[in-house]
Design a protein around this motif. Structure first.
Motif, PDB file in Angstrom:
ATOM      1  N   PHE A 205       0.829  -1.215   0.000  1.00 52.49           N
ATOM      2  CA  PHE A 205       0.000   0.000   0.000  1.00 52.49           C
ATOM      3  C   PHE A 205       0.863   1.264   0.000  1.00 52.49           C
ATOM      4  N   GLN A 325     -14.743  -4.523  -3.548  1.00 54.65           N
ATOM      5  CA  GLN A 325     -14.812  -3.293  -2.764  1.00 54.65           C
ATOM      6  C   GLN A 325     -15.193  -3.578  -1.320  1.00 54.65           C
ATOM      7  N   GLN A 328     -12.186  -4.832   0.451  1.00 54.87           N
ATOM      8  CA  GLN A 328     -11.188  -3.806   0.746  1.00 54.87           C
ATOM      9  C   GLN A 328     -11.356  -3.221   2.140  1.00 54.87           C
ATOM     10  N   PHE A 329     -12.599  -3.196   2.628  1.00 53.70           N
ATOM     11  CA  PHE A 329     -12.838  -2.601   3.939  1.00 53.70           C
ATOM     12  C   PHE A 329     -12.094  -3.353   5.034  1.00 53.70           C
ATOM     13  N   ILE A 332      -8.625  -2.012   4.817  1.00 57.49           N
ATOM     14  CA  ILE A 332      -8.535  -0.598   5.178  1.00 57.49           C
ATOM     15  C   ILE A 332      -8.620  -0.406   6.690  1.00 57.49           C
ATOM     16  N   THR A 337      -1.912  -2.788   8.289  1.00 57.79           N
ATOM     17  CA  THR A 337      -1.601  -2.580   6.869  1.00 57.79           C
ATOM     18  C   THR A 337      -1.452  -1.100   6.525  1.00 57.79           C
ATOM     19  N   GLU A 338      -2.028  -0.225   7.361  1.00 56.56           N
ATOM     20  CA  GLU A 338      -2.019   1.229   7.134  1.00 56.56           C
ATOM     21  C   GLU A 338      -2.600   1.585   5.767  1.00 56.56           C
ATOM     22  N   ALA A 339      -3.518   0.732   5.283  1.00 51.93           N
ATOM     23  CA  ALA A 339      -4.140   0.997   3.976  1.00 51.93           C
ATOM     24  C   ALA A 339      -4.986   2.258   4.008  1.00 51.93           C
ATOM     25  N   TYR A 340      -5.481   2.626   5.198  1.00 53.40           N
ATOM     26  CA  TYR A 340      -6.312   3.828   5.315  1.00 53.40           C
ATOM     27  C   TYR A 340      -5.558   5.086   4.880  1.00 53.40           C
ATOM     28  N   LYS A 341      -4.233   5.033   4.963  1.00 56.69           N
ATOM     29  CA  LYS A 341      -3.439   6.198   4.556  1.00 56.69           C
ATOM     30  C   LYS A 341      -3.448   6.410   3.045  1.00 56.69           C
ATOM     31  N   GLN A 342      -3.831   5.380   2.304  1.00 55.10           N
ATOM     32  CA  GLN A 342      -3.834   5.469   0.842  1.00 55.10           C
ATOM     33  C   GLN A 342      -5.227   5.735   0.279  1.00 55.10           C
ATOM     34  N   VAL A 343      -6.230   5.891   1.167  1.00 57.88           N
ATOM     35  CA  VAL A 343      -7.574   6.197   0.683  1.00 57.88           C
ATOM     36  C   VAL A 343      -7.557   7.565   0.015  1.00 57.88           C
TER      37      VAL A 343
END
Length: 438
Positions: A205, A325, A328-329, A332, A337-343
């Protein structure tokens, strides 16, 4: 012109989706003889850019590009018009209609978004077909970088399954791995299953998934740059590298790594050319590049559809996009994973647009985003369509509606949640831009 094209494409896509979504509410409302006071593209906080009243409805364009709305009489919505609710219900108001009619009105926008995506995917498949890379065409497996290795993958692996489901398409396997929990590979003839680490996903991510995995190819040269070290050494397009300094080379990644780790070194390179072996010699420059490009084997396959075959295929594609989709939640909301930073918000999405007009991208993105809007709007959060549906279902099951106080407080809480998310998303976009300068 590139940025202008990106902005125009994004605004046009969003405008079409918002108008069609709101029409999904507007049409059943009018059909059930419910008064619609406003129909707006974007929000008209304090003032609007354009407006015109036709019949009982005011149509307009607001200045705040965060969606749009229809204001239906007798309904607690984002307008928070509580004065109207203090009066006795009128026959044309939302609150006077049977619960099943109100439910259809509230579900209309989501249904339109889903049907629009299905329609677009149907015509894209009918017109362009479905192009993908079959997993079984990867004879030599995959090649991964350091990020792919952190996921647990190794160069040469052949992807067999992700989360127990057979991997039939290489394109889909990339996303499935990012969203999945475990992966099964064929590694040197042995079937191995291992968990996909959160640490590896975090790295993916952070780099937005760029090039962590590709399919492995033979070391065959496609292009040799003029005036390059390779050209001077006698390497030609079509040559197949077979050894470097007497060490056998089969695959492109092996040759690339050897060259990259041999800056300023003199190498003896053997190539196969027209069925014979040629021995060449070159000195690798300091930057570790010799001016050649790989002959990438085109492994793509295209399935074609007639119109009637494209309809169920379009539905299947829509469901898959929706499912991905939803999946993905889980990623996120996993803090590891810190995926929220890429939203991405509007600024980040604009940057995803191509800098020259691309109709295939335009329609594909619109279909994907339409599914995304359908999913977000159906979430049971007050202030979203799903929040209204949640209260309506409660009413239909219990036989009595929630009090107006509950609806008002729910609307306020939902609005605060949504605005908070928008601040975070916009802030993330701005922060990502700032980081580029440091």
């Amino acid at each position: 012109m590139g940025l202008f094209t990106q902005i125009v494409m994004f605004v046009l896509i969003i405008s079409i989706l918002v108008i069609l979504h709101e029409l999904g509410h507007f049409i059943p409302a009018k059909y059930f003889k419910t008064k619609v006071e406003k129909f707006y593209l974007f929000f008209d906080v304090k003032f609007s850019l354009l407006k015109k009243k036709i019949g009982e409805t005011e149509y307009g364009i607001g200045w705040l590009p965060l969606g749009g709305y229809v204001k239906i009489a007798g309904m607690i919505d984002e307008s928070m018009d509580t004065d109207q609710m203090k009066e006795e219900p009128k026959p044309w108001e939302f609150r006077s209609k049977p619960a099943w009619q109100r439910l259809i009105i509230m579900l209309g926008g989501v249904i339109v978004n889903f049907l629009l995506a299905w329609l677009i995917y149907t015509f894209l498949l009918f017109n362009n077909g479905d192009t993908y890379i079959p997993s079984d065409s990867l004879k030599y497996g995959i090649v991964v970088d350091s990020i792919g290795e952190k996921l647990g993958l190794r160069t040469g692996d052949k992807i067999l399954k992700v989360d127990g489901k057979k991997a039939t398409r290489f394109n889909d396997a990339i996303l499935d791995i990012i969203l999945g929990d475990d992966i099964t590979v064929d590694r040197e003839g042995q079937e191995i299953t291992f968990p996909i680490t959160d640490e590896g996903k975090k790295e993916v991510f952070q780099t937005q998934g760029r090039n962590f995995m590709a399919y492995r190819s033979k070391a065959v040269i496609a292009l040799v740059a003029d005036s390059s070290v390779a050209k001077k050494a006698g390497i030609m397009a079509g040559d197949e590298i077979i050894s470097v300094d007497g060490k056998s080379v089969v695959f492109w990644d092996e040759f690339r790594n050897t060259i990259g780790n041999s800056a300023n070194e003199n190498l003896d390179i053997s190539v196969r050319r027209d069925g014979r072996v040629e021995n060449l010699n070159l000195t690798v420059p300091n930057e570790g590049a010799i001016g050649i490009q790989l002959d990438i084997q085109d492994l793509r396959k295209t399935d074609t559809y007639d119109f009637f075959g494209a309809i169920p295929a379009g539905f299947t594609r829509t469901i898959k996009v929706l499912t991905d989709q939803i999946r993905q939640f889980k990623v996120i909301f996993n803090s590891k994973t810190e995926a929220y930073k890429q939203v991405k918000g509007p600024i980040g999405i604009v940057e995803m647009m191509p800098k020259s007009w691309d109709w295939t991208f335009f329609w594909s993105f619109m279909a994907m985003f339409s599914v995304w809007l359908a999913f977000l709007n159906i979430l049971p959060i007050p202030a979203l369509d799903g929040g209204h549906v949640m209260f309506l279902l409660y009413e239909m099951i219990s036989g009595r509606p929630p009090s107006e106080k509950v609806l008002e407080k729910g609307q306020i809480i939902g609005f605060v949640i949504l605005m908070g998310l928008m601040v975070v998303i916009f802030g993330n976009d701005i922060w990502n831009i700032i980081k580029r300068f440091f």
